[in-house]
Design a protein around this motif. Structure first.
Motif, mmCIF file in Angstrom:
data_model
loop_
_atom_site.group_PDB
_atom_site.id
_atom_site.type_symbol
_atom_site.label_atom_id
_atom_site.label_comp_id
_atom_site.label_asym_id
_atom_site.label_seq_id
_atom_site.Cartn_x
_atom_site.Cartn_y
_atom_site.Cartn_z
ATOM 1 N N ASP A 270 0.825 -1.217 0.000
ATOM 2 C CA ASP A 270 0.000 0.000 0.000
ATOM 3 C C ASP A 270 0.851 1.255 0.000
ATOM 4 N N ARG A 271 1.841 1.307 0.861
ATOM 5 C CA ARG A 271 2.680 2.503 0.960
ATOM 6 C C ARG A 271 3.497 2.701 -0.311
ATOM 7 N N VAL A 272 4.027 1.630 -0.874
ATOM 8 C CA VAL A 272 4.874 1.755 -2.068
ATOM 9 C C VAL A 272 4.036 2.173 -3.270
ATOM 10 N N ASP A 273 2.893 1.517 -3.460
ATOM 11 C CA ASP A 273 2.078 1.820 -4.630
ATOM 12 C C ASP A 273 1.477 3.227 -4.571
ATOM 13 N N ALA A 274 1.388 3.796 -3.361
ATOM 14 C CA ALA A 274 0.803 5.134 -3.218
ATOM 15 C C ALA A 274 1.776 6.238 -3.615
ATOM 16 N N GLU A 275 3.098 5.969 -3.714
ATOM 17 C CA GLU A 275 4.078 7.010 -3.999
ATOM 18 C C GLU A 275 5.069 6.553 -5.066
ATOM 19 N N PRO A 276 4.626 6.363 -6.295
ATOM 20 C CA PRO A 276 5.542 5.846 -7.323
ATOM 21 C C PRO A 276 6.746 6.749 -7.574
#
Length: 765
Positions: A270-276
Motif C-alpha cells: 500500500d505505501r509503495v504503490d501510493a508514492e511511485p
C-alpha cells in the motif's frame, strides 16, 4: 534390517541379544529414525545375523544408498550449516532460471547411475559488486534445491578480503568436520591426503556447498568437485576467470521493477504503490543495489507514519554529508548512514564496537563484553541492529556483518569513539576470549576438569562437549586475541593459553594452528626468562611440527632444543618428554636403535620424576620399537609392565580415563604384532579381541581395520574359520575408511576360504 530379522523369525529382543546392539537402536533403524548407524553397529548386526556374503552386501548397499558414513551429519547449531535466507527475496528471475536448469540437469545425471555419461559436478560462480546480493542468491538457490540434495547444505566464509583469507586446506578441514570425519583421522593426514578424502567424500554426496566471499582462484581451485552429486556455489567480487569448467553468473544492480518489488516486500504494497515517484527516487539513490535497498527499506518499515518521499529526502541529505566515508559504494553508504543516524545512542555504540570483532561472526557474550553490558541488554541491541538490516543472523544464535557494513561500522568507530575507547574495548574482548579459552581448554587436563562455578560467567562450560563447542566456534576470535596478546607483549597470558590447551590439542589435532600457538609460547617463555616453560612448549612444538605438517627435521630440531634447555635448567620431566619425542621421531624413519635408547632414557627420567602417565606413553612405544627391532620377548615384557601399571591400586586415581583407555588399546595393538610374528595365534587373538570396535570410536580407522584383518588371519591359523570369515567381512564394511590394499587382502582371504584353500600370512609389519 527388518526383513533380515523376520527371515529368521526373530524378535528385536532376540536380535539384540545375538548382536549386542540395544533394542532401541535396532528399533530406530527399522523405523527409519536412525539414518546413519555407526559402522561398528552394522558390523555387530552382521555378525549377530550370521549373514552370508550376498545378504551382507545387500545390507551394506542399503546403508550406502540411505546415508553412508561419509555423508554429513550436521546439527542446526553447526557453524557450517547454511544460514536462513531472507523471507522476502525478489528479482533475479533470469539468473535463477538458468541456475535451476543447471541444477536439474545435474540431479538427473546423478540419478541415472551411468558414470560413463556423467559430466563433472556443477560449479556456479556468482560474481558482482559489493552489495549486489551474491550471498543471498546463493542461499536462495541452496534452499530451493534442498529436496534434490538430501545430504544437506553448508556455507564456508572464505574471508577473501581479510589479510589472512581462509586457505583451501582450511576449508577442506571445515567441510570434512561438517561431514562427520573424525578429528583424529584428519590430524594424522597430510594436506594432500585430506584433499583426497574431501574428493572421495564429495563424490558420494548429494549436497550443496556455498563458498562465500572468495578472493582468488587459489582458494577454491583444489575444491572443485570432480564427480558426484555435489553442487558447489562460489560467490566473489571477482570473475575468477582462472577457473575452468564453471558456470559464471554476473550480478549487477536490480532492475527498476525488481527494486520497487523489494521495497514493496519489506515496506508494504500500500505505501509503495501510493508514492511511485518517491519509490523511483529511493531506488535511484540506493543505486538499485539490493543491500542498500534492504537497509533503507528496513528503516522505512519501522516508521509507518513517514512517507516514502520523506525517506527520499533524507537519503538526499545524507548523501551530501558523506564526503569522509570510504566503505564501499557512495550510494550504499547513503543507505547505511540514514539507518545508522536513526539508531538510539546505545544501539549505535554497539554497532560501532562490533567492528572490532576479529572473526567472521560473533556471539551475544562477545557483544556484551565489547559494550560492557549484560547479556539481555546485548541481545536486545543486537536484535535492534538485525531488525534495522545492519546485521545478519548466523547459525547457532550468532550474528555477522556484511563486509561493507563492517567497514562502515569501523569508519564510524574511528570517527566517533577515538583511540582510547577502541583500545579499552579490544582489551576487554581479548581478556575475556583468552580467559574463556583457558577455562575451556583446561576441561581436558586431569588436574583441572570442570571450572569452578561462577554465577557471572557468560558462557556455559558445564561439560567437555560445551567446552569443545566453544573452542571450535570461537576459534577465529580467540586465536586473533592470542595474536594480539603476542603483539602487545602479554607474555604471561600467551603462556597461560598455551599451557591450558596442551591436553585439549590432542582432541583437535586437525585445527592447523598449534605450531603457531606453541612457537609463540616458547618465545614468550624465553622473553620472561622461564626455561622450564620454554622447554615445555619446545616439546609441544616438536609434536605439532610432526602432527601438523609432517616436518620431521623441524620436529627433531625443536625436541633437541627442548632437551638442551631442560638439561641446563635441570627439569627432569621436560627432559623425559624430549627423549620421548626424539624416540618417536627416530622410530618413524625406522632408525630403531636410537629410538629404543631415547625411550629407555625417557622411562628412567619419568620414573625419577614420578610421572606415571609419561612413563606409560614411553612404555607403550617401547613395545612397538622392540617388536619392530625383532625382540618379541622384550615387547611382551614391556606390555606386561604397562598392564601391571594400569592395574596397580596406587595409580588408580593418577591415570586419567582417556590415558588409561589409550594405553590399553595401543599396548594390545602393538603387542599383537609380537604374538603374530612368533606364530602365537591364540595370544594374538586374546590381545586383539577386547579392542575390537574401540579404535573406530577415536577415528583410527586404518588401525581398526588392521585389528579385524590380523585377528581373522590368526583365527584361520587356529582353524576358527567361521569367526575368521566374520572378521574379514568386518574389514569390507569399512570400504570408505581403509586403504584399498587392505580391502583386497580381505577379499582374497574370503575367496580362499570359500575355495577351501586358506593361506593366511605368517609375517606382519
Amino acid at each position: 534390517m527388518r526383513a533380515l530379522r523376520l527371515a529368521r523369525c526373530w524378535t528385536i529382543e532376540e536380535l539384540a541379544e545375538a548382536s549386542g546392539v540395544s533394542v532401541r537402536a535396532i528399533g530406530d533403524m527399522e523405523r527409519g529414525r536412525s539414518l546413519r548407524p555407526q559402522r561398528g553397529t552394522v558390523t555387530a548386526l552382521v555378525q549377530g545375523l550370521d549373514l552370508d556374503e550376498a545378504a551382507h552386501s545387500e545390507l551394506l548397499a542399503a546403508l550406502r544408498a540411505g546415508r553412508p558414513a561419509t555423508k554429513p551429519s550436521v546439527s542446526p547449531a553447526s557453524p557450517y550449516a547454511l544460514p536462513r535466507g531472507v523471507r522476502d527475496f525478489v528479482g533475479r528471475h533470469a539468473e535463477l532460471a538458468t541456475l535451476r536448469t543447471l541444477v536439474q540437469q545435474s540431479v538427473t545425471e546423478s540419478r541415472t547411475g551411468n558414470r560413463a555419461v556423467r559430466s563433472p559436478a556443477p560449479v556456479v560462480v556468482l560474481f558482482g559488486p559489493p552489495g549486489s546480493g551474491k550471498t543471498t542468491l546463493a542461499i536462495r538457490l541452496a534452499e530451493e534445491s534442498a529436496p534434490s540434495f538430501p545430504d544437506g547444505a553448508f556455507l564456508i566464509d572464505m574471508r577473501g578480503l581479510d589479510a589472512q583469507p581462509l586457505s583451501a586446506d582450511q576449508a577442506v578441514l571445515r567441510l570434512l568436520d561438517a561431514w562427520g570425519v573424525a578429528d583424529a583421522e584428519l590430524g594424522r593426514q597430510s594436506a594432500e591426503e585430506r584433499l583426497a578424502r574431501y574428493h572421495a567424500t564429495a563424490a558420494a554426496l548429494r549436497a550443496v556447498v556455498v563458498l562465500d566471499n572468495v578472493g582468488s582462484e587459489a582458494q577454491v581451485r583444489p575444491l572443485l568437485p570432480r564427480e558426484g552429486g555435489l553442487l558447489l556455489v562460489v560467490s566473489s567480487r571477482r570473475t575468477l576467470a582462472g577457473l575452468e569448467g564453471v558456470h559464471r553468473t554476473e550480478l549487477g544492480a536490480l532492475t527498476r521493477e525488481d527494486s520497487a518489488s523489494l521495497l514493496r516486500a519489506v515496506v508494504g504494497a500500500d505505501r509503495v504503490d501510493a508514492e511511485p515517484a518517491a519509490v523511483l527516487a529511493v531506488t535511484e539513490l540506493c543505486g538499485h543495489l539490493p543491500l542498500a535497498l534492504r537497509v533503507a527499506a528496513n528503516w522505512a518499515a519501522t516508521r509507518t507514519n513517514w512517507s516514502l518521499q520523506r525517506l527520499a529526502d533524507r537519503l538526499t541529505d545524507e548523501e551530501r554529508r558523506l564526503d569522509a566515508l570510504s566503505a564501499g559504494d557512495l550510494r550504499v553508504n547513503t543507505a547505511f548512514a540514514l539507518s545508522y543516524s536513526r539508531l538510539a545512542p546505545g544501539t549505535a555504540r554497539m554497532f560501532r564496537l562490533l567492528s572490532l570483532v576479529p572473526g567472521a561472526d560473533f556471539s551475544i557474550p562477545s557483544a556484551a563484553v565489547l559494550a560492557d553490558t549484560s547479556l539481555p541488554a546485548a541481545e536486545d541491541l543486537l536484535e535492534e541492529l538485525l531488525d534495522a538490516g545492519l546485521l545478519m543472523a548466523s547459525p547457532g544464535d550468532r550474528y555477522r556483518f556484511h563486509d561493507l557494513l563492517r567497514l562502515y561500522a569501523g569508519a564510524r568507530h574511528r570517527a566517533e569513539d577515538g583511540d582510547e575507547a577502541s583500545v579499552a574495548a579490544k582489551a576487554r574482548l581479548r581478556a575475556w576470549l583468552l580467559d574463556t579459552a583457558v577455562l575451556a581448554g583446561r576441561w581436558y587436563e586431569p588436574e583441572h576438569g570442570a571450572p569452578s562455578p561462577a554465577p557471572g560467567r557468560l558462557v556455559a562450560l558445564g561439560d567437555r562437549e560445551q567446552a569443545m563447542r566453544w573452542m571450535k566456534t570461537e576459534s577465529d576470535n580467540w586465536l586473533a586475541a592470542f595474536r594480539e596478546a603476542v603483539e602487545t607483549g602479554e607474555h604471561a597470558k600467551v603462556i597461560e593459553v598455551a599451557d591450558a590447551t596442551i591436553w585439549f590439542s590432542d582432541h583437535w589435532v586437525s585445527w592447523g594452528h598449534w605450531i603457531e600457538v606453541y612457537k609463540r609460547a616458547a618465545e614468550a617463555a624465553a622473553a620472561l626468562g622461564d626455561p622450564v616453560r620454554e622447554a615445555t612448549h619446545r616439546n609441544n612444538l616438536a609434536g605439532a611440527y610432526w602432527i601438523g605438517e609432517r616436518r620431521h627435521d623441524k620436529a627433531v630440531g625443536e625436541a633437541g632444543r627442548a632437551l638442551a634447555i631442560a638439561e641446563k635448567c635441570g627439569d627432569v620431566t621436560q627432559q623425559a618428554w624430549a627423549h620421548h619425542h626424539l624416540g618417536g621421531l627416530h622410530a618413524l624413519v625406522d632408525d630403531l636403535p636410537p629410538a629404543a635408547d631415547h625411550y629407555q632414557r625417557a622411562k628412567e627420567l619419568f620414573a625419577q620424576a614420578d610421572e606415571v602417565n609419561g612413563y606409560l606413553a614411553a612404555s607403550n612405544m617401547t613395545i612397538r620399537v622392540a617388536e619392530k627391532a625383532g625382540r618379541p620377548r622384550q615387547a611382551v615384557a614391556a606390555y606386561d609392565e604397562v598392564m601391571d601399571l594400569l592395574g596397580a591400586s596406587e595409580y588408580r586415581d593418577r591415570i586419567p580415563p582417556n590415558v588409561r583407555d589409550y594405553s590399553t588399546m595401543y599396548a594390545a595393538f602393538y603387542v599383537s604384532f609380537a604374538h603374530l610374528n612368533q606364530g602365537h595365534w591364540q595370544d594374538a587373538v586374546d590381545a586383539l579381541r577386547p579392542i575390537r570396535g574401540q579404535l573406530e570410536a577415536h577415528g583410527w580407522h586404518e588401525r581398526a581395520g588392521m585389528v579385524h584383518l590380523h585377528m581373522a588371519h590368526a583365527l584361520v591359523h587356529l582353524g576358527e574359520l567361521a569367526e575368521a570369515e566374520t572378521e574379514y567381512r568386518a574389514v569390507l564394511t569399512m570400504a570408505d575408511l581403509v586403504p584399498p590394499a587392505m580391502l583386497d587382502e580381505a577379499r582374497a582371504a574370503l575367496d580362499a576360504l570359500a575355495a577351501g584353500t586358506p593361506s593366511p600370512p605368517t609375517h606382519f609389519a
